[in-house]
Motif scaffolding. Structure first.
Motif, short mmCIF file in Angstrom:
data_model
loop_
_atom_site.label_atom_id
_atom_site.label_comp_id
_atom_site.label_asym_id
_atom_site.label_seq_id
_atom_site.Cartn_x
_atom_site.Cartn_y
_atom_site.Cartn_z
N VAL A 26 -3.89 -1.28 -8.21
CA VAL A 26 -5.19 -0.75 -7.80
C VAL A 26 -4.98 0.71 -7.45
CG1 VAL A 26 -6.98 -0.85 -6.02
CG2 VAL A 26 -6.00 -2.96 -6.91
N VAL A 70 -1.07 -1.01 -4.45
CA VAL A 70 -2.16 -0.06 -4.25
C VAL A 70 -1.53 1.33 -4.20
CG1 VAL A 70 -3.98 0.70 -2.68
CG2 VAL A 70 -3.51 -1.76 -2.96
N ALA A 130 -8.49 0.33 0.32
CA ALA A 130 -8.22 -0.15 -1.04
C ALA A 130 -9.39 -0.91 -1.66
CB ALA A 130 -6.96 -1.03 -1.05
N THR A 187 -7.83 -0.81 5.09
CA THR A 187 -7.89 -1.93 4.15
C THR A 187 -7.97 -3.27 4.89
OG1 THR A 187 -6.69 -0.63 2.49
CG2 THR A 187 -6.68 -3.04 2.22
N LYS A 239 -6.67 3.96 -5.73
CA LYS A 239 -7.75 4.31 -4.81
C LYS A 239 -7.76 5.81 -4.56
CE LYS A 239 -4.96 3.29 -0.69
NZ LYS A 239 -4.77 4.67 -0.20
N THR A 294 -13.09 0.41 -5.76
CA THR A 294 -12.19 -0.31 -6.67
C THR A 294 -12.76 -1.70 -6.95
OG1 THR A 294 -10.82 -1.43 -4.99
CG2 THR A 294 -10.22 0.86 -5.54
N ILE A 354 0.79 -1.22 0.00
CA ILE A 354 0.00 0.00 0.00
C ILE A 354 0.83 1.28 0.00
CG2 ILE A 354 -1.73 1.32 1.30
CD1 ILE A 354 -2.91 -1.28 2.25
N LEU A 364 -11.01 -4.39 -6.28
CA LEU A 364 -10.12 -5.28 -5.55
C LEU A 364 -10.84 -6.54 -5.06
CD1 LEU A 364 -7.37 -6.00 -4.40
CD2 LEU A 364 -7.88 -4.54 -2.43
#
Length: 186
Positions: free
Chosen positions: A85, A52, A92, A124, A87, A96, A12, A98
């Protein structure tokens, strides 16, 4: 702890902006080295890696699109075949694909690392746990910054980090060290 052969590593917000001095003092100065240890292991064992990145909706953010802070740190650049991804909020999963992507790939176990522990990582991980994923957070592959609590008391990054991990452990996720995670994957 047993690491599944298809456990996804979720990395992330490893973008240049997170290194900006205006964010203040941080904890865990070796967090990036621990993240890289996991990334090397994941790539070496052909497990899925999901990057992410944050694209802020706030012009004063270090992650505002169109400036250098939003760019990925080169050492964490996604490789071909690794998912990205993007965001706009800390979580996250919010806004999205995900969750749908993980479910369609049959992935049920997630290892979450990155920044900030009390923000995007915690947000997340909470959602992942609530959605029923077997969620792990590598405590030494995350970091955060000094922050005042609700009552205005100054809290060190280490305190904020520790409280965030305590919020997660046992309810939303299993919190452990990179060493424990690597041992679980052997």
């Amino acid at each position: 702890m047993e690491l599944q052969h298809d456990a996804a590593l979720i990395l992330i917000d490893q973008q240049k902006g997170i290194l900006h001095p205006r964010l203040g003092p941080r904890n865990n100065p070796e967090a990036e080295l621990r993240m890289l240890e996991l990334l090397v292991f994941w790539r070496g064992t052909a497990r899925p890696v999901i990057h992410v990145h944050h694209l802020s909706r706030s012009p004063d953010s270090v992650f505002w699109p169109g400036q250098s802070g939003v760019e990925v740190q080169p050492r964490f650049a996604p490789l071909a075949g690794e998912r990205l991804v993007e965001k706009q909020v800390p979580d996250a999963f919010c806004g999205t694909t995900l969750e749908a992507d993980l479910r369609s790939a049959g992935i049920g176990q997630l290892v979450i690392v990155g920044v900030a522990t009390n923000n995007s990582v915690e947000s997340t991980a909470r959602t992942a746990g609530n959605l029923g994923f077997d969620t792990w957070v590598a405590e030494d592959a995350c970091f955060t910054f000094d922050k005042a609590d609700y009552f205005g008391n100054a809290r060190s990054a280490a305190e904020v980090h520790g409280m965030s991990l305590a919020n997660l452990h046992g309810e939303y996720a299993t919190v452990g060290s990179v060493k424990q995670i690597l041992q679980a994957g052997e």
